[in-house]
Scaffold this motif. Structure first.
Motif, PDB file in Angstrom:
ATOM      1  N   LEU A 117      -1.919   2.518   3.150  1.00  0.00           N
ATOM      2  CA  LEU A 117      -2.972   1.800   2.440  1.00  0.00           C
ATOM      3  C   LEU A 117      -2.841   2.038   0.947  1.00  0.00           C
ATOM      4  O   LEU A 117      -2.313   3.067   0.510  1.00  0.00           O
ATOM      5  CB  LEU A 117      -4.356   2.253   2.913  1.00  0.00           C
ATOM      6  CG  LEU A 117      -4.706   1.982   4.382  1.00  0.00           C
ATOM      7  CD1 LEU A 117      -6.045   2.616   4.721  1.00  0.00           C
ATOM      8  CD2 LEU A 117      -4.734   0.492   4.665  1.00  0.00           C
ATOM      9  N   ARG A 118      -3.330   1.078   0.151  1.00  0.00           N
ATOM     10  CA  ARG A 118      -3.294   1.219  -1.294  1.00  0.00           C
ATOM     11  C   ARG A 118      -4.639   1.733  -1.798  1.00  0.00           C
ATOM     12  O   ARG A 118      -5.689   1.231  -1.395  1.00  0.00           O
ATOM     13  CB  ARG A 118      -2.971  -0.120  -1.950  1.00  0.00           C
ATOM     14  CG  ARG A 118      -2.763  -0.031  -3.463  1.00  0.00           C
ATOM     15  CD  ARG A 118      -2.435  -1.396  -4.047  1.00  0.00           C
ATOM     16  NE  ARG A 118      -3.543  -2.323  -3.868  1.00  0.00           N
ATOM     17  CZ  ARG A 118      -4.593  -2.398  -4.670  1.00  0.00           C
ATOM     18  NH1 ARG A 118      -4.712  -1.567  -5.709  1.00  0.00           N
ATOM     19  NH2 ARG A 118      -5.555  -3.282  -4.446  1.00  0.00           N
ATOM     20  N   GLN A 119      -4.591   2.719  -2.666  1.00  0.00           N
ATOM     21  CA  GLN A 119      -5.779   3.221  -3.352  1.00  0.00           C
ATOM     22  C   GLN A 119      -5.496   3.163  -4.848  1.00  0.00           C
ATOM     23  O   GLN A 119      -4.824   4.033  -5.405  1.00  0.00           O
ATOM     24  CB  GLN A 119      -6.104   4.652  -2.919  1.00  0.00           C
ATOM     25  CG  GLN A 119      -6.629   4.766  -1.505  1.00  0.00           C
ATOM     26  CD  GLN A 119      -7.000   6.196  -1.130  1.00  0.00           C
ATOM     27  OE1 GLN A 119      -6.836   7.125  -1.926  1.00  0.00           O
ATOM     28  NE2 GLN A 119      -7.518   6.372   0.077  1.00  0.00           N
ATOM     29  N   GLY A 120      -6.002   2.093  -5.495  1.00  0.00           N
ATOM     30  CA  GLY A 120      -5.704   1.911  -6.914  1.00  0.00           C
ATOM     31  C   GLY A 120      -4.212   1.764  -7.119  1.00  0.00           C
ATOM     32  O   GLY A 120      -3.556   0.944  -6.469  1.00  0.00           O
ATOM     33  N   PRO A 121      -3.614   2.582  -7.983  1.00  0.00           N
ATOM     34  CA  PRO A 121      -2.172   2.475  -8.249  1.00  0.00           C
ATOM     35  C   PRO A 121      -1.306   3.244  -7.257  1.00  0.00           C
ATOM     36  O   PRO A 121      -0.087   3.281  -7.407  1.00  0.00           O
ATOM     37  CB  PRO A 121      -2.050   3.076  -9.656  1.00  0.00           C
ATOM     38  CG  PRO A 121      -3.130   4.110  -9.692  1.00  0.00           C
ATOM     39  CD  PRO A 121      -4.269   3.538  -8.894  1.00  0.00           C
TER      40      PRO A 121
END
Length: 395
Positions: free
Chosen positions: A72-76
């Motif tokens: 999953l992506r969290q911000g950058p």
């Protein structure tokens, strides 16, 4: 920030190091059910495993030999969910599940191409899309499509594929005037870093974070399976691209071959054969109900043949039940079947055959093919004959 998977979508192995690895939990789908699992959230210096986003599912693979269950992506940053811990600062080797990734690349780039041409050719805007496990869908901002449009669209997208058109990735700063000229449905609230543009030369420029093919020829082929009514006056376009088309053709042929063996008909006749079978089942259910309600049992169908009558007789069972079945048009030729205990058939059969040959009423002296009314009369005479205590007191 752009990940290595976005800089080089074709890279299948990569060396990096662990930035952090802390306990965590994630919700994973298992056989249609969502389960919460405990594990570890892993952050790497860089990654070739794409985190879920832009309508594209995440990648699968391993990090240091440990399976990655979700990304999953969290911000950058990309967060990899794994089942066992890795040490901070540890050098690790990433292996990508390439078959899954390339499939996603084909479907995602295929969506961009279809979206661009649906807009250019018919003015249908894409409002959302879904990359499914077996097929994908594009939500078009139109209540309905006109006949022939999807066929024309499919021909156009495959023509572009055959033209070997390059697909390139451009990175722009968020304040670059060129950003205003590209197609976009907006940026996520937590977006950070440059804007990534997927450019299909001369066809489309679209803001996107996903992984894509480098040339439309890598899509191989696109098949538009059809459209369905969507939500709020929208239309869902269903499609498959690349290897999915080959798998779909293989599966369809296997089904066709099996149906040919079961139905004993050619592929072009499968629909008619199944339709006939369904009607037979409905009639069979009706006759079975009739048999339960009353004995003897009679039934007439204008559609049917010897096989149909035999199936019904065997399904009901005629060891203890007198069954009289007829098939044929109202004024045309027909067939009948009398089944039951052997002594009843032996005694009543000659009586029935004589009357069906000679007809009834005003036509007693004339021989002609039996109609539905004559069948009904025969059975009523038979029933009355049996009820009155005919030969052998049959009831």
């Amino acid at each position: 920030m752009a990940f290595q998977c976005q800089r080089d979508c074709y890279m299948q192995e990569f060396d990096t190091c662990v930035v952090s690895c802390v306990p965590g939990e994630s919700t994973l789908e298992n056989n249609g059910k969502k389960d919460k699992l405990k594990g570890f959230n892993l952050k790497l210096k860089d990654t070739i495993l794409f985190p879920e986003g832009g309508g594209q599912p995440d990648d699968h693979g391993t990090v240091g030999g440990v399976p990655v269950l979700r990304v999953l992506r969290q911000g950058p940053e990309a967060v990899h969910f794994i089942s066992s811990a890795l040490e901070e600062g540890q050098e690790v080797h990433i292996k990508l599940d390439w078959e899954r990734r390339f499939d996603h690349m084909q479907q995602h780039s295929g969506q961009h191409l279809i979206t661009a041409l649906a807009d250019a050719m018919f003015g249908y805007k894409t409002t959302s899309w879904d990359l499914g496990r077996q097929r994908s869908s594009i939500e078009l901002d139109t209540a309905a499509v006109k006949p022939g449009e999807m066929e024309a669209l499919e021909a156009a997208v495959n023509e572009k594929i055959r033209a070997h058109i390059p697909v390139t990735v451009n990175l722009l700063s968020i304040d670059d005037p060129a950003v205003e000229k590209v197609r976009s449905r907006g940026l996520p609230d937590d977006h950070a870093g440059p804007i990534r543009i997927i450019d299909i030369e001369g066809v489309d420029a679209n803001m996107c974070c996903g992984t894509h093919v480098s040339n439309l020829s890598h899509l191989q082929v696109i098949k538009i399976l059809g459209t369905e009514k969507g939500k709020k006056n929208k239309t869902n376009l269903i499609f498959i691209a690349g290897s999915r088309v080959l798998k779909y053709a293989e599966k369809s042929y296997g089904i066709e071959k099996s149906l040919t063996g079961l139905l004993k008909t050619g592929a072009d006749e499968h629909v008619d054969a199944v339709d006939k079978l369904q009607k037979t089942i409905k009639r069979l259910q009706k006759v079975t109900y009739c048999a339960i309600q009353s004995k003897p049992c009679s039934f007439h169908s204008k559609d049917g043949d010897n096989e149909f009558m035999n199936i019904i007789a065997n399904e009901i069972g005629f060891q203890d039940t007198v069954i009289f079945l007829t098939v044929g048009e109202e004024k045309g030729a027909g067939l009948f079947l009398l089944a039951g205990p052997e002594n009843i058939v032996t005694e009543v059969g000659p009586f029935l055959a004589t009357n069906t040959q000679d007809g009834f009423g005003a036509h007693r002296d004339k021989k002609y093919p039996m109609s539905t009314m004559k069948y009904t009369a025969v059975f009523l005479m038979l029933w009355a004959y049996i009820s009155a205590g005919g030969p052998g007191h049959l009831v």
